[in-house]
Design a protein around this motif. Sequence first.
Motif, PDB file in Angstrom:
ATOM      1  N   UNK A   1       0.825  -1.205   0.000  1.00 39.90           N
ATOM      2  CA  UNK A   1       0.000   0.000   0.000  1.00 39.90           C
ATOM      3  C   UNK A   1       0.858   1.253   0.000  1.00 39.90           C
ATOM      4  N   UNK A   2       0.279   2.357  -0.461  1.00 37.86           N
ATOM      5  CA  UNK A   2       1.041   3.604  -0.554  1.00 37.86           C
ATOM      6  C   UNK A   2       1.252   4.231   0.816  1.00 37.86           C
ATOM      7  N   UNK A   3       2.091   5.292   0.852  1.00 43.60           N
ATOM      8  CA  UNK A   3       2.248   6.078   2.079  1.00 43.60           C
ATOM      9  C   UNK A   3       0.919   6.774   2.367  1.00 43.60           C
ATOM     10  N   UNK A   4       0.470   6.995   3.620  1.00 41.64           N
ATOM     11  CA  UNK A   4       1.164   6.560   4.816  1.00 41.64           C
ATOM     12  C   UNK A   4       0.801   5.152   5.252  1.00 41.64           C
ATOM     13  N   UNK A   5      -0.001   4.463   4.445  1.00 42.02           N
ATOM     14  CA  UNK A   5      -0.427   3.129   4.848  1.00 42.02           C
ATOM     15  C   UNK A   5       0.729   2.147   4.904  1.00 42.02           C
ATOM     16  N   UNK A   6       1.717   2.366   4.032  1.00 43.76           N
ATOM     17  CA  UNK A   6       2.867   1.472   4.001  1.00 43.76           C
ATOM     18  C   UNK A   6       3.599   1.433   5.332  1.00 43.76           C
ATOM     19  N   UNK A   7       3.561   2.571   6.064  1.00 42.17           N
ATOM     20  CA  UNK A   7       4.268   2.632   7.352  1.00 42.17           C
ATOM     21  C   UNK A   7       3.535   1.873   8.450  1.00 42.17           C
ATOM     22  N   UNK A   8       2.297   1.497   8.182  1.00 40.30           N
ATOM     23  CA  UNK A   8       1.480   0.933   9.252  1.00 40.30           C
ATOM     24  C   UNK A   8       1.671  -0.567   9.431  1.00 40.30           C
ATOM     25  N   UNK A   9       2.478  -1.179   8.583  1.00 44.44           N
ATOM     26  CA  UNK A   9       2.785  -2.600   8.725  1.00 44.44           C
ATOM     27  C   UNK A   9       1.533  -3.449   8.719  1.00 44.44           C
ATOM     28  N   UNK A  11      -0.952  -3.218  10.415  1.00 41.85           N
ATOM     29  CA  UNK A  11      -2.162  -2.450  10.703  1.00 41.85           C
ATOM     30  C   UNK A  11      -2.677  -1.692   9.473  1.00 41.85           C
ATOM     31  N   UNK A  12      -1.993  -1.855   8.324  1.00 43.61           N
ATOM     32  CA  UNK A  12      -2.374  -1.100   7.136  1.00 43.61           C
ATOM     33  C   UNK A  12      -3.792  -1.450   6.681  1.00 43.61           C
ATOM     34  N   UNK A  13      -4.064  -2.738   6.536  1.00 44.23           N
ATOM     35  CA  UNK A  13      -5.374  -3.152   6.040  1.00 44.23           C
ATOM     36  C   UNK A  13      -6.481  -2.829   7.060  1.00 44.23           C
ATOM     37  N   UNK A  20     -12.692   3.613   6.161  1.00 45.26           N
ATOM     38  CA  UNK A  20     -13.915   3.450   5.350  1.00 45.26           C
ATOM     39  C   UNK A  20     -15.134   3.457   6.276  1.00 45.26           C
ATOM     40  N   UNK A  21     -15.018   2.773   7.400  1.00 43.89           N
ATOM     41  CA  UNK A  21     -16.133   2.729   8.346  1.00 43.89           C
ATOM     42  C   UNK A  21     -16.465   4.130   8.862  1.00 43.89           C
ATOM     43  N   UNK A  22     -15.434   4.904   9.196  1.00 46.93           N
ATOM     44  CA  UNK A  22     -15.661   6.243   9.749  1.00 46.93           C
ATOM     45  C   UNK A  22     -16.088   7.250   8.682  1.00 46.93           C
ATOM     46  N   UNK A  42     -14.814 -10.460   7.701  1.00 47.31           N
ATOM     47  CA  UNK A  42     -13.912 -11.155   8.628  1.00 47.31           C
ATOM     48  C   UNK A  42     -13.873 -10.393   9.947  1.00 47.31           C
ATOM     49  N   UNK A  43     -13.768 -11.117  11.076  1.00 44.08           N
ATOM     50  CA  UNK A  43     -13.741 -10.407  12.358  1.00 44.08           C
ATOM     51  C   UNK A  43     -12.437  -9.642  12.560  1.00 44.08           C
ATOM     52  N   UNK A  44     -12.534  -8.524  13.265  1.00 44.90           N
ATOM     53  CA  UNK A  44     -11.334  -7.751  13.610  1.00 44.90           C
ATOM     54  C   UNK A  44     -11.169  -7.826  15.132  1.00 44.90           C
ATOM     55  N   UNK A  45     -10.031  -8.284  15.593  1.00 45.24           N
ATOM     56  CA  UNK A  45      -9.803  -8.428  17.028  1.00 45.24           C
ATOM     57  C   UNK A  45      -9.667  -7.082  17.720  1.00 45.24           C
TER      58      UNK A  45
END
Lengths: 107, 242
Positions: A1-9, A11-13, A20-22, A42-45
């Motif tokens: 994924x692009x910046x800044x998502x790439x930095x999120x490891x 947690x990016x997805x 999207x939810x917000x 899919x569930x999110x913990x």
Amino acid sequence: MNQPFGELGRFAEPSLYILVSLSAGPKHGYAIMTDVEEISGAPMGPGTLYGALARLERRGLIEALEPEDRRRPYRLTGLGATTLQAQLQSLDGFVRTGLARLSEKAP
Amino acid sequence: MSRLVRLYPGAWRNRYEDEFLSLLDERPPTARDIVDIVRGAIDAHLSSLAAEEPAPWTHRIPGALALTGGAVWSAAILYIATRSEHAWEAMGLLPIALLFMFLSLPGDYMFAHGRRIAVVLALEGASVVGVNAPVWAVVLVSAAAGYLIALGGMLTLAAIRAGVGARGRWLALVAAVLVPVAISLPAAVGVMGIREGEFWYVAILLPYGLSWILVGLRMAVRGAPTIVDPPVNPIEPGVLSA
């Protein structure tokens, strides 16, 4: 994924799903979690949810509102909306390219 | 649930604990969620470590002082307990240990908690007056109260500064101060005699020194601003960044 998502490891997805939810309006943790489950199937913990929320808040993509009892709603910031839009457009281009190539290959 | 949340770093809990517990109340965690929470806690520790700037060396001074105080106190008590001749000379080390402990408290903390410290000092002053009262029972109660306030108060303030939680502070207070005082009282009122060569009552003072060693270690690791440092908010959200 692009910046800044790439930095999120890892947690990016989850972060993208949260944004999207917000984008539909402010939500607290439980509401985000159920909404994301509906969107992604899919569930999110809880650990993943709050790991992503902390990162998004730190980057100014979301902001916390005043707590309602013990629940604290979050909302998308202007930067968050712009970042989400850019990310979705990028994914849209990626999806279109992929589908186009598949249709070219199809017999 | 709260046990799971305690796996997270203090700064994270200060910011997210309430809403996280509310979420877990609304949706009780499955086995898979528990694994996810543990993973999230490890991640929170790692990310906060990566984000924290190294504390200036002056932040280690209070912890080192507390640690030294606890070590001197414990060494003196152990010396008294294990040597038979001239052992009481080591009692002279206890005020030195107390001085180190007291010096670990100042800094921005003393300014921030000035009212609390003034109350402690006032109570301690009252106990000093009480020790000189003509009624023997008042003297005894004042002495016990003075001991509790001075030693217990100092240990509690240091533990707060070291970021020890309420349960840990109470545990330290009970184990290191309340139990020793409770054990010592019968001896003090003459119900139990203290004979020469019996050092059991000395050993009950050891937990106080050991508690200071633990608090000092924690304070040294976390870092605590001194009077020469600018005020620092220990729960700055910035420490939560990835």
